[in-house]
Write an enzyme that holds these catalytic residues in place. Structure first.
Site, mmCIF file in Angstrom:
data_model
loop_
_atom_site.group_PDB
_atom_site.id
_atom_site.type_symbol
_atom_site.label_atom_id
_atom_site.label_comp_id
_atom_site.label_asym_id
_atom_site.label_seq_id
_atom_site.Cartn_x
_atom_site.Cartn_y
_atom_site.Cartn_z
ATOM 1 N N ASN A 8 1.573 -4.948 11.898
ATOM 2 C CA ASN A 8 2.981 -4.540 12.008
ATOM 3 C C ASN A 8 3.112 -3.680 13.267
ATOM 4 O O ASN A 8 2.666 -2.535 13.279
ATOM 5 C CB ASN A 8 3.363 -3.738 10.754
ATOM 6 C CG ASN A 8 4.732 -3.103 10.859
ATOM 7 O OD1 ASN A 8 5.524 -3.438 11.735
ATOM 8 N ND2 ASN A 8 5.007 -2.175 9.947
ATOM 9 N N LYS A 10 5.775 -2.492 14.518
ATOM 10 C CA LYS A 10 6.897 -1.546 14.435
ATOM 11 C C LYS A 10 7.727 -1.600 15.724
ATOM 12 O O LYS A 10 7.836 -2.664 16.334
ATOM 13 C CB LYS A 10 6.390 -0.138 14.125
ATOM 14 C CG LYS A 10 5.431 -0.120 12.934
ATOM 15 C CD LYS A 10 5.147 1.262 12.424
ATOM 16 C CE LYS A 10 4.106 1.180 11.315
ATOM 17 N NZ LYS A 10 3.922 2.429 10.616
ATOM 18 N N HIS A 94 9.631 -2.244 3.947
ATOM 19 C CA HIS A 94 8.661 -1.267 4.466
ATOM 20 C C HIS A 94 9.183 0.138 4.170
ATOM 21 O O HIS A 94 10.396 0.383 4.211
ATOM 22 C CB HIS A 94 8.471 -1.467 5.975
ATOM 23 C CG HIS A 94 7.328 -0.680 6.527
ATOM 24 N ND1 HIS A 94 7.414 0.663 6.768
ATOM 25 C CD2 HIS A 94 6.063 -1.042 6.831
ATOM 26 C CE1 HIS A 94 6.246 1.096 7.228
ATOM 27 N NE2 HIS A 94 5.403 0.078 7.278
ATOM 28 N N GLU A 96 9.322 2.690 5.857
ATOM 29 C CA GLU A 96 10.137 3.283 6.928
ATOM 30 C C GLU A 96 11.577 2.788 6.830
ATOM 31 O O GLU A 96 12.517 3.511 7.179
ATOM 32 C CB GLU A 96 9.508 2.975 8.294
ATOM 33 C CG GLU A 96 8.244 3.808 8.487
ATOM 34 C CD GLU A 96 7.218 3.224 9.433
ATOM 35 O OE1 GLU A 96 7.527 2.297 10.198
ATOM 36 O OE2 GLU A 96 6.063 3.716 9.393
ATOM 37 N N GLU A 164 1.428 0.041 0.157
ATOM 38 C CA GLU A 164 1.252 0.995 1.248
ATOM 39 C C GLU A 164 1.674 2.389 0.780
ATOM 40 O O GLU A 164 2.873 2.706 0.773
ATOM 41 C CB GLU A 164 2.112 0.602 2.445
ATOM 42 C CG GLU A 164 1.809 -0.760 3.009
ATOM 43 C CD GLU A 164 2.293 -0.869 4.458
ATOM 44 O OE1 GLU A 164 1.445 -1.096 5.326
ATOM 45 O OE2 GLU A 164 3.492 -0.694 4.708
ATOM 46 N N GLY A 170 0.068 5.880 8.981
ATOM 47 C CA GLY A 170 0.046 6.588 10.253
ATOM 48 C C GLY A 170 -0.532 7.982 10.178
ATOM 49 O O GLY A 170 -0.420 8.755 11.130
ATOM 50 N N SER A 210 -3.312 3.353 7.360
ATOM 51 C CA SER A 210 -4.460 3.870 8.118
ATOM 52 C C SER A 210 -5.707 2.983 8.017
ATOM 53 O O SER A 210 -6.825 3.503 7.995
ATOM 54 C CB SER A 210 -4.765 5.309 7.709
ATOM 55 O OG SER A 210 -3.673 6.152 8.053
HETATM 56 C C1 PEP Z 1 2.310 0.303 8.273
HETATM 57 O O1 PEP Z 1 3.229 1.018 8.660
HETATM 58 O O2 PEP Z 1 2.578 -0.808 7.770
HETATM 59 C C2 PEP Z 1 0.945 0.801 8.403
HETATM 60 C C3 PEP Z 1 0.071 0.369 7.565
HETATM 61 O O3 PEP Z 1 0.711 1.715 9.407
HETATM 62 P P1 PEP Z 1 -0.707 2.381 9.826
HETATM 63 O O4 PEP Z 1 -1.755 1.291 9.744
HETATM 64 O O5 PEP Z 1 -0.502 2.856 11.219
HETATM 65 O O6 PEP Z 1 -0.973 3.450 8.850
#
Ligand code: PEP
Length: 247
Positions: A8, A10, A94, A96, A164, A170, A210
């Site tokens: 992703n 973003k 997601h 976000e 997630e 992040g 992460s």
């Molecule tokens: C995400 O936002 O889908 C995600 C998993 O981000 P990160 O791997 O940077 O934690």
């Protein structure tokens, strides 16, 4: 079932970023990955990326779609438009988007259904906040999101779930193996109840938050983890290829 490593991107990337996709394509051509591979760039790059990925194993996805087929929705993009641009899948719900745009599970479900109706695979995201985990509410939050967001057409061929934990995205923090196993098992059980035991085992459940080359093998070895949704570490071909190699 064959796992999936989905990246992703973003709100990152410009036309020149196709070079990073090219680097990934070259690495995967040499390595024959043991999982499906997808990159979800910003909508502005879907056509460029899908042209550049042609002839490789890399699939292209979107990051969000509107629930309507077309109409007066300035700034929004329909699932059919994503498909027309070259996407084969789209992320919906997601955290976000749930947080920044107030998206409810009801809206996420409508988006997932619109995606499937347009011929895309819907990647439906679920996950608890840190406050919800600390209050002991993780499983009830995830169940409520699953019940509310799962499209009516959910099946292995149409739907992927991404668990997630919001606090792991992040942040460099990851849940323990036991915590991931507990939630993935609960999601599988929830899918069984909402579809059928057979279909529930065809729906991939990705872990996201992460994931990086150094922890991917451990996370991907957990029961009911059928792949990864990767944010930051998918932006660099070396890092994403390192995660893919862990499958
Ligand atoms: C995400 O936002 O889908 C995600 C998993 O981000 P990160 O791997 O940077 O934690």
């Amino acid at each position: 079932m064959r796992p999936l490593a989905a990246g992703n991107w973003k709100m990152n990337g410009h036309q020149a970023s196709v070079a990073e996709l090219g680097a990934l394509k070259d690495k995967l051509a040499a390595a024959s990955p043991a999982c499906d591979v997808m990159i979800c760039p910003p909508a502005t790059l879907i056509t460029t990326f899908s042209d550049a990925a042609a002839g490789s194993v890399i699939q292209i996805g979107g990051q969000d779609c509107h629930s309507a087929v077309s109409g007066a929705h300035t700034g929004d993009i329909s699932a059919a438009m994503l498909k027309d641009a070259g996407a084969g899948a789209v992320i919906v719900g997601h955290s976000e988007r749930r947080a920044d745009h107030g998206e409810t599970s009801e809206l996420v479900k409508a988006k997932a259904q619109a995606a499937i109706d347009a011929g895309l695979v819907a990647i439906v995201c679920l996950g608890e906040t840190l406050a919800e985990r600390e209050a002991g509410d993780t499983l009830s939050v995830v169940h409520a999101q699953l019940n509310g967001s799962l499209p009516d057409q959910a099946a292995g061929a149409t739907t992927i779930i991404a668990y997630e934990p919001v606090w792991a995205i992040g942040s460099g923090l990851t849940p323990t193996t036991e915590q991931v196993a507990e939630v993935h098992q609960a999601i599988r059980a929830g899918l069984s109840a909402l579809t059928s035991a057979e279909e529930a085992h065809r729906i991939r459940i990705l872990y996201g938050g992460s994931v990086k080359p150094s922890n991917a093998a451990e996370l991907m070895a957990i029961d009911n983890v059928d792949g990864a949704l990767v944010g930051g570490a998918s932006l660099k071909a070396d890092d994403f290829a390192g995660i893919i190699a862990a499958f």
